[in-house]
Design a protein around this motif. Structure first.
Motif, mmCIF file in Angstrom:
data_model
loop_
_atom_site.group_PDB
_atom_site.id
_atom_site.type_symbol
_atom_site.label_atom_id
_atom_site.label_comp_id
_atom_site.label_asym_id
_atom_site.label_seq_id
_atom_site.Cartn_x
_atom_site.Cartn_y
_atom_site.Cartn_z
ATOM 1 N N VAL A 74 0.836 -1.196 0.000
ATOM 2 C CA VAL A 74 0.000 0.000 0.000
ATOM 3 C C VAL A 74 0.877 1.255 0.000
ATOM 4 C CG1 VAL A 74 -1.688 1.324 1.343
ATOM 5 C CG2 VAL A 74 -1.963 -1.143 1.086
ATOM 6 N N ALA A 75 1.960 1.251 0.771
ATOM 7 C CA ALA A 75 2.857 2.403 0.808
ATOM 8 C C ALA A 75 3.516 2.614 -0.556
ATOM 9 C CB ALA A 75 3.912 2.220 1.891
ATOM 10 N N THR A 76 3.940 1.516 -1.189
ATOM 11 C CA THR A 76 4.547 1.605 -2.517
ATOM 12 C C THR A 76 3.557 2.137 -3.529
ATOM 13 O OG1 THR A 76 6.020 -0.231 -1.991
ATOM 14 C CG2 THR A 76 5.721 0.286 -4.320
ATOM 15 N N LEU A 77 2.318 1.647 -3.486
ATOM 16 C CA LEU A 77 1.279 2.105 -4.398
ATOM 17 C C LEU A 77 0.984 3.591 -4.202
ATOM 18 C CD1 LEU A 77 -0.643 1.229 -6.608
ATOM 19 C CD2 LEU A 77 -2.288 0.591 -4.850
ATOM 20 N N ALA A 78 0.939 4.038 -2.958
ATOM 21 C CA ALA A 78 0.682 5.452 -2.671
ATOM 22 C C ALA A 78 1.818 6.328 -3.204
ATOM 23 C CB ALA A 78 0.502 5.659 -1.169
ATOM 24 N N CYS A 79 3.049 5.882 -3.026
ATOM 25 C CA CYS A 79 4.195 6.648 -3.540
ATOM 26 C C CYS A 79 4.164 6.722 -5.064
ATOM 27 C CB CYS A 79 5.512 6.016 -3.086
ATOM 28 S SG CYS A 79 5.840 6.296 -1.332
ATOM 29 N N ALA A 80 3.868 5.598 -5.700
ATOM 30 C CA ALA A 80 3.810 5.571 -7.163
ATOM 31 C C ALA A 80 2.716 6.504 -7.672
ATOM 32 C CB ALA A 80 3.582 4.149 -7.662
ATOM 33 N N ALA A 81 1.564 6.497 -7.025
ATOM 34 C CA ALA A 81 0.462 7.371 -7.445
ATOM 35 C C ALA A 81 0.828 8.837 -7.278
ATOM 36 C CB ALA A 81 -0.799 7.038 -6.643
ATOM 37 N N ALA A 82 1.567 9.156 -6.219
ATOM 38 C CA ALA A 82 1.968 10.546 -5.989
ATOM 39 C C ALA A 82 2.970 11.019 -7.044
ATOM 40 C CB ALA A 82 2.567 10.690 -4.590
ATOM 41 N N LEU A 83 3.804 10.108 -7.532
ATOM 42 C CA LEU A 83 4.813 10.469 -8.522
ATOM 43 C C LEU A 83 4.322 10.400 -9.958
ATOM 44 C CD1 LEU A 83 7.876 8.666 -6.938
ATOM 45 C CD2 LEU A 83 7.363 11.111 -6.904
ATOM 46 N N TRP A 84 3.187 9.758 -10.212
ATOM 47 C CA TRP A 84 2.653 9.612 -11.562
ATOM 48 C C TRP A 84 2.281 10.975 -12.118
ATOM 49 C CZ3 TRP A 84 2.937 5.326 -14.323
ATOM 50 C CH2 TRP A 84 2.250 5.276 -15.531
ATOM 51 N N PRO A 85 2.695 11.326 -13.342
ATOM 52 C CA PRO A 85 2.396 12.658 -13.870
ATOM 53 C C PRO A 85 0.898 12.859 -14.102
ATOM 54 C CG PRO A 85 3.459 11.301 -15.553
ATOM 55 C CD PRO A 85 3.470 10.518 -14.268
ATOM 56 N N ALA A 86 0.483 14.091 -13.872
ATOM 57 C CA ALA A 86 -0.922 14.435 -14.111
ATOM 58 C C ALA A 86 -1.199 14.463 -15.597
ATOM 59 C CB ALA A 86 -1.213 15.812 -13.500
ATOM 60 N N GLY A 87 -2.452 14.283 -15.980
ATOM 61 C CA GLY A 87 -2.830 14.254 -17.395
ATOM 62 C C GLY A 87 -2.423 15.504 -18.153
ATOM 63 N N SER A 88 -2.492 16.673 -17.533
ATOM 64 C CA SER A 88 -2.153 17.905 -18.236
ATOM 65 C C SER A 88 -0.664 18.018 -18.537
ATOM 66 C CB SER A 88 -2.606 19.110 -17.414
ATOM 67 O OG SER A 88 -1.914 19.124 -16.178
ATOM 68 N N VAL A 89 0.169 17.299 -17.801
ATOM 69 C CA VAL A 89 1.606 17.355 -18.039
ATOM 70 C C VAL A 89 1.959 16.702 -19.363
ATOM 71 C CG1 VAL A 89 3.844 16.556 -17.203
ATOM 72 C CG2 VAL A 89 2.160 17.443 -15.592
ATOM 73 N N SER A 90 1.259 15.670 -19.740
ATOM 74 C CA SER A 90 1.583 14.949 -20.968
ATOM 75 C C SER A 90 0.594 15.271 -22.083
ATOM 76 C CB SER A 90 1.620 13.443 -20.691
ATOM 77 O OG SER A 90 0.370 13.021 -20.199
ATOM 78 N N ALA A 91 0.305 16.551 -22.249
ATOM 79 C CA ALA A 91 -0.638 16.967 -23.282
ATOM 80 C C ALA A 91 -0.138 16.547 -24.662
ATOM 81 C CB ALA A 91 -0.818 18.480 -23.238
ATOM 82 N N ALA A 92 -1.025 16.084 -25.490
ATOM 83 C CA ALA A 92 -0.670 15.635 -26.835
ATOM 84 C C ALA A 92 -0.269 16.817 -27.706
ATOM 85 C CB ALA A 92 -1.853 14.901 -27.460
ATOM 86 N N ALA A 93 0.626 16.556 -28.626
ATOM 87 C CA ALA A 93 1.039 17.592 -29.567
ATOM 88 C C ALA A 93 -0.126 17.962 -30.477
ATOM 89 C CB ALA A 93 2.207 17.093 -30.403
ATOM 90 N N ALA A 94 -0.285 19.244 -30.727
ATOM 91 C CA ALA A 94 -1.322 19.705 -31.642
ATOM 92 C C ALA A 94 -0.917 19.330 -33.063
ATOM 93 C CB ALA A 94 -1.496 21.213 -31.512
ATOM 94 N N SER A 95 -1.893 19.013 -33.898
ATOM 95 C CA SER A 95 -1.588 18.614 -35.273
ATOM 96 C C SER A 95 -0.841 19.723 -36.017
ATOM 97 C CB SER A 95 -2.854 18.217 -36.017
ATOM 98 O OG SER A 95 -3.731 19.323 -36.113
ATOM 99 N N GLY A 96 -1.115 20.985 -35.680
ATOM 100 C CA GLY A 96 -0.393 22.092 -36.307
ATOM 101 C C GLY A 96 1.083 22.088 -35.946
ATOM 102 N N ASP A 97 1.398 21.709 -34.701
ATOM 103 C CA ASP A 97 2.802 21.619 -34.289
ATOM 104 C C ASP A 97 3.505 20.489 -35.018
ATOM 105 O OD1 ASP A 97 2.649 23.761 -32.519
ATOM 106 O OD2 ASP A 97 2.133 22.482 -30.811
ATOM 107 N N VAL A 98 2.841 19.356 -35.155
ATOM 108 C CA VAL A 98 3.433 18.224 -35.870
ATOM 109 C C VAL A 98 3.679 18.621 -37.336
ATOM 110 C CG1 VAL A 98 3.050 15.858 -36.668
ATOM 111 C CG2 VAL A 98 2.475 16.490 -34.315
ATOM 112 N N ALA A 99 2.718 19.276 -37.955
ATOM 113 C CA ALA A 99 2.886 19.722 -39.349
ATOM 114 C C ALA A 99 4.043 20.716 -39.462
ATOM 115 C CB ALA A 99 1.587 20.348 -39.860
#
Length: 146
Positions: free
Chosen positions: A5-30
């Protein structure tokens, strides 16, 4: 169980939030794919100034046929000697987020031979582009014979 449980809690705290890994916009890729075209146009024109402007000062890349990665200063000098024509680019994939886009492609061109003839050459490339205050720049790359 308490350790799990302690390991799981630590892993969850360190997992990046969804907004941190925002997908590249198609205009940026182009935009990055368009810069890959500028990269090869600069190589074909032997335009060192245009070529070097595409690279971040901290760039490190692994050129085809080399035994180790090289810095921006080395890559610039050698890449401009690659061949007489712009290669045909076959875009394979792109991935990334808001400030980083990685592209994968094959480049087919004619490589000069020691006897002066040209031989068809196919290489695979990956370039990592980062967003800077002056626009997208290559921060890393790798090449291999395909």
């Amino acid at each position: 169980m308490r350790n799990f449980v302690a390991t799981l809690a630590c892993a969850a705290a360190l997992w990046p939030a969804g907004s941190v890994s925002a997908a590249a916009a198609s205009g940026d890729v182009a935009a990055v794919w368009a810069l890959e075209g500028r990269y090869w146009s600069a190589v074909a024109a032997h335009d060192d100034t245009a070529y070097r402007s595409l690279f971040h000062e901290e760039f490190i890349g692994w050129p085809c046929g080399q035994d180790a990665p090289r810095p921006k200063s080395w890559i610039s000098v050698s890449t401009l000697k690659m061949g007489p024509d712009s290669p045909d680019l076959d875009q394979r994939a792109a991935t990334g987020g808001r400030d980083l886009i990685v592209v994968y492609y094959r480049a087919t061109d004619q490589a000069p031979q020691p006897d002066g003839s040209l031989k068809r050459r196919v290489r695979a490339f990956t370039h990592s582009w980062i967003r800077t205050v002056s626009g997208w720049q290559v921060i890393g790359g790798m090449c291999r014979d395909a």
